[in-house]
Design a protein around this motif. Structure first.
Motif, PDB file in Angstrom:
ATOM      1  N   ALA A  21      -6.460 -48.296  32.756  1.00  0.00           N
ATOM      2  CA  ALA A  21      -6.300 -46.848  32.682  1.00  0.00           C
ATOM      3  C   ALA A  21      -7.548 -46.197  33.258  1.00  0.00           C
ATOM      4  CB  ALA A  21      -6.108 -46.423  31.227  1.00  0.00           C
ATOM      5  N   TYR A  22      -7.383 -45.373  34.277  1.00  0.00           N
ATOM      6  CA  TYR A  22      -8.516 -44.794  34.984  1.00  0.00           C
ATOM      7  C   TYR A  22      -9.176 -43.677  34.186  1.00  0.00           C
ATOM      8  CZ  TYR A  22      -6.232 -46.916  39.097  1.00  0.00           C
ATOM      9  OH  TYR A  22      -5.643 -47.777  39.981  1.00  0.00           O
ATOM     10  N   SER A  23     -10.507 -43.681  34.174  1.00  0.00           N
ATOM     11  CA  SER A  23     -11.241 -42.563  33.600  1.00  0.00           C
ATOM     12  C   SER A  23     -11.844 -41.669  34.685  1.00  0.00           C
ATOM     13  CB  SER A  23     -12.357 -43.075  32.690  1.00  0.00           C
ATOM     14  OG  SER A  23     -13.270 -43.881  33.416  1.00  0.00           O
ATOM     15  N   ASP A  24     -11.791 -42.126  35.916  1.00  0.00           N
ATOM     16  CA  ASP A  24     -12.350 -41.402  37.061  1.00  0.00           C
ATOM     17  C   ASP A  24     -11.306 -40.418  37.582  1.00  0.00           C
ATOM     18  OD1 ASP A  24     -13.845 -42.478  40.228  1.00  0.00           O
ATOM     19  OD2 ASP A  24     -13.320 -40.507  39.456  1.00  0.00           O
ATOM     20  N   ARG A  25     -11.614 -39.136  37.542  1.00  0.00           N
ATOM     21  CA  ARG A  25     -10.633 -38.131  37.945  1.00  0.00           C
ATOM     22  C   ARG A  25     -10.240 -38.259  39.411  1.00  0.00           C
ATOM     23  NH1 ARG A  25     -13.822 -32.363  38.533  1.00  0.00           N
ATOM     24  NH2 ARG A  25     -15.689 -33.145  39.535  1.00  0.00           N
ATOM     25  N   TYR A  26     -11.113 -38.827  40.220  1.00  0.00           N
ATOM     26  CA  TYR A  26     -10.823 -38.951  41.649  1.00  0.00           C
ATOM     27  C   TYR A  26      -9.814 -40.059  41.940  1.00  0.00           C
ATOM     28  CZ  TYR A  26     -14.704 -35.755  42.046  1.00  0.00           C
ATOM     29  OH  TYR A  26     -15.526 -34.662  41.914  1.00  0.00           O
ATOM     30  N   LYS A  27      -9.453 -40.831  40.938  1.00  0.00           N
ATOM     31  CA  LYS A  27      -8.417 -41.855  41.097  1.00  0.00           C
ATOM     32  C   LYS A  27      -7.014 -41.260  41.005  1.00  0.00           C
ATOM     33  CE  LYS A  27     -10.974 -45.723  41.018  1.00  0.00           C
ATOM     34  NZ  LYS A  27     -10.985 -46.727  42.103  1.00  0.00           N
ATOM     35  N   TYR A  28      -6.909 -40.019  40.538  1.00  0.00           N
ATOM     36  CA  TYR A  28      -5.599 -39.423  40.280  1.00  0.00           C
ATOM     37  C   TYR A  28      -5.166 -38.510  41.415  1.00  0.00           C
ATOM     38  CZ  TYR A  28      -6.046 -41.136  35.511  1.00  0.00           C
ATOM     39  OH  TYR A  28      -6.173 -41.936  34.404  1.00  0.00           O
ATOM     40  N   THR A  29      -3.914 -38.653  41.796  1.00  0.00           N
ATOM     41  CA  THR A  29      -3.355 -37.849  42.877  1.00  0.00           C
ATOM     42  C   THR A  29      -2.655 -36.596  42.375  1.00  0.00           C
ATOM     43  OG1 THR A  29      -3.025 -39.814  44.245  1.00  0.00           O
ATOM     44  CG2 THR A  29      -1.694 -37.862  44.782  1.00  0.00           C
ATOM     45  N   TYR A  30      -1.925 -36.723  41.273  1.00  0.00           N
ATOM     46  CA  TYR A  30      -1.067 -35.627  40.794  1.00  0.00           C
ATOM     47  C   TYR A  30      -1.685 -34.989  39.549  1.00  0.00           C
ATOM     48  CZ  TYR A  30       2.082 -38.169  43.816  1.00  0.00           C
ATOM     49  OH  TYR A  30       2.634 -38.816  44.889  1.00  0.00           O
ATOM     50  N   TRP A  31      -1.627 -33.647  39.535  1.00  0.00           N
ATOM     51  CA  TRP A  31      -2.218 -32.876  38.438  1.00  0.00           C
ATOM     52  C   TRP A  31      -1.261 -31.784  37.977  1.00  0.00           C
ATOM     53  CZ3 TRP A  31      -7.077 -33.710  36.282  1.00  0.00           C
ATOM     54  CH2 TRP A  31      -7.858 -34.681  36.925  1.00  0.00           C
ATOM     55  N   GLY A  32      -1.316 -31.518  36.680  1.00  0.00           N
ATOM     56  CA  GLY A  32      -0.600 -30.372  36.150  1.00  0.00           C
ATOM     57  C   GLY A  32      -1.470 -29.131  36.238  1.00  0.00           C
ATOM     58  N   ARG A  33      -0.931 -28.012  35.759  1.00  0.00           N
ATOM     59  CA  ARG A  33      -1.651 -26.745  35.843  1.00  0.00           C
ATOM     60  C   ARG A  33      -2.507 -26.471  34.624  1.00  0.00           C
ATOM     61  NH1 ARG A  33       1.933 -22.228  39.041  1.00  0.00           N
ATOM     62  NH2 ARG A  33       2.322 -23.477  40.886  1.00  0.00           N
ATOM     63  N   GLY A  34      -2.339 -27.259  33.587  1.00  0.00           N
ATOM     64  CA  GLY A  34      -3.213 -27.116  32.431  1.00  0.00           C
ATOM     65  C   GLY A  34      -2.622 -26.306  31.300  1.00  0.00           C
ATOM     66  N   THR A  35      -3.153 -26.550  30.111  1.00  0.00           N
ATOM     67  CA  THR A  35      -2.782 -25.783  28.929  1.00  0.00           C
ATOM     68  C   THR A  35      -4.055 -25.483  28.143  1.00  0.00           C
ATOM     69  OG1 THR A  35      -1.330 -25.722  26.975  1.00  0.00           O
ATOM     70  CG2 THR A  35      -2.318 -27.852  27.511  1.00  0.00           C
ATOM     71  N   GLN A  36      -4.174 -24.258  27.683  1.00  0.00           N
ATOM     72  CA  GLN A  36      -5.400 -23.823  27.008  1.00  0.00           C
ATOM     73  C   GLN A  36      -5.414 -24.285  25.556  1.00  0.00           C
ATOM     74  OE1 GLN A  36      -8.154 -21.883  28.200  1.00  0.00           O
ATOM     75  NE2 GLN A  36      -9.023 -22.465  26.204  1.00  0.00           N
ATOM     76  N   VAL A  37      -6.536 -24.862  25.160  1.00  0.00           N
ATOM     77  CA  VAL A  37      -6.781 -25.211  23.761  1.00  0.00           C
ATOM     78  C   VAL A  37      -8.027 -24.457  23.310  1.00  0.00           C
ATOM     79  CG1 VAL A  37      -7.463 -27.039  22.170  1.00  0.00           C
ATOM     80  CG2 VAL A  37      -5.713 -27.476  23.910  1.00  0.00           C
ATOM     81  N   THR A  38      -7.876 -23.681  22.253  1.00  0.00           N
ATOM     82  CA  THR A  38      -8.996 -22.920  21.717  1.00  0.00           C
ATOM     83  C   THR A  38      -9.171 -23.263  20.244  1.00  0.00           C
ATOM     84  OG1 THR A  38      -8.558 -21.103  23.254  1.00  0.00           O
ATOM     85  CG2 THR A  38      -9.976 -20.630  21.370  1.00  0.00           C
ATOM     86  N   VAL A  39     -10.365 -23.701  19.893  1.00  0.00           N
ATOM     87  CA  VAL A  39     -10.662 -24.076  18.512  1.00  0.00           C
ATOM     88  C   VAL A  39     -11.688 -23.097  17.964  1.00  0.00           C
ATOM     89  CG1 VAL A  39     -11.400 -25.919  16.967  1.00  0.00           C
ATOM     90  CG2 VAL A  39     -10.262 -26.488  19.122  1.00  0.00           C
ATOM     91  N   SER A  40     -11.294 -22.382  16.937  1.00  0.00           N
ATOM     92  CA  SER A  40     -12.198 -21.390  16.345  1.00  0.00           C
ATOM     93  C   SER A  40     -12.998 -22.009  15.204  1.00  0.00           C
ATOM     94  CB  SER A  40     -11.392 -20.204  15.832  1.00  0.00           C
ATOM     95  OG  SER A  40     -10.521 -20.603  14.795  1.00  0.00           O
ATOM     96  N   SER A  41     -14.206 -21.501  15.029  1.00  0.00           N
ATOM     97  CA  SER A  41     -15.076 -22.051  13.971  1.00  0.00           C
ATOM     98  C   SER A  41     -14.873 -21.326  12.653  1.00  0.00           C
ATOM     99  CB  SER A  41     -16.536 -21.935  14.413  1.00  0.00           C
ATOM    100  OG  SER A  41     -16.849 -20.601  14.693  1.00  0.00           O
TER     101      SER A  41
END
Length: 127
Positions: A107-127
C-alpha cells in the motif's frame, strides 16, 4: 477513467468519530491500491492511510495509528476511513486516491504514486 467520490466529512467535537467513504466507478476496483491523504490550510498534502488491493495490507501515518482504521469492500467499490478520538489537528480536507496495480501487494504512502484523486471532503474537529 476512474472517478472517486469522498463523503462522510463534517464538524465533530474533539474525541468524536467520523467515517469517511470513498466510492469508485469506472474500473475494476479490486485492482487498485487506495490511499487517504489530507491537507490543512497552508500545509502540504500529507499521507494518512492506505490499503492494498485485497485489504490484507495497510499502512498508517504515525499520528493516526490506533485511532484511524482503513478498510475496503470491493463488492461495493468503496474504501472507508474510520476516524476515532479525533483531535483539532485532524482538521483538514481529506482526499482519497487510487492507483491500479498489476502484481504489487503493498500500500503506497507516497502521494506521487497515485494517479486518480477525488475532490475531497472537509473534516473539522472543534476543541
Amino acid at each position: 477513467q476512474v472517478q472517486l467520490v469522498e463523503s462522510g466529512g463534517g464538524l465533530v467535537q474533539a474525541g468524536g468519530s467520523l467515517r469517511l467513504s470513498c466510492a469508485t466507478s469506472g474500473r475494476t476496483f479490486s485492482r487498485f491500491v487506495v490511499g487517504w491523504f489530507r491537507q490543512a490550510p497552508v500545509k502540504e498534502r500529507e499521507f494518512v492511510a492506505a490499503i492494498n488491493w485485497s485489504g490484507g495490507s495497510t499502512s498508517y501515518e504515525d499520528s493516526v495509528k490506533g485511532r484511524f482504521t482503513i478498510s475496503r469492500d470491493n463488492a461495493k467499490n468503496t474504501v472507508y476511513l474510520q476516524m476515532n478520538s479525533l483531535k483539532p489537528e485532524d482538521t483538514a480536507v481529506y482526499y482519497c486516491a487510487a492507483q491500479e496495480v498489476i502484481s504489487y501487494s503493498g500500500a503506497y504512502s507516497d502521494r506521487y504514486k497515485y494517479t486518480y484523486w477525488g475532490r475531497g471532503t472537509q473534516v473539522t474537529v472543534s476543541s
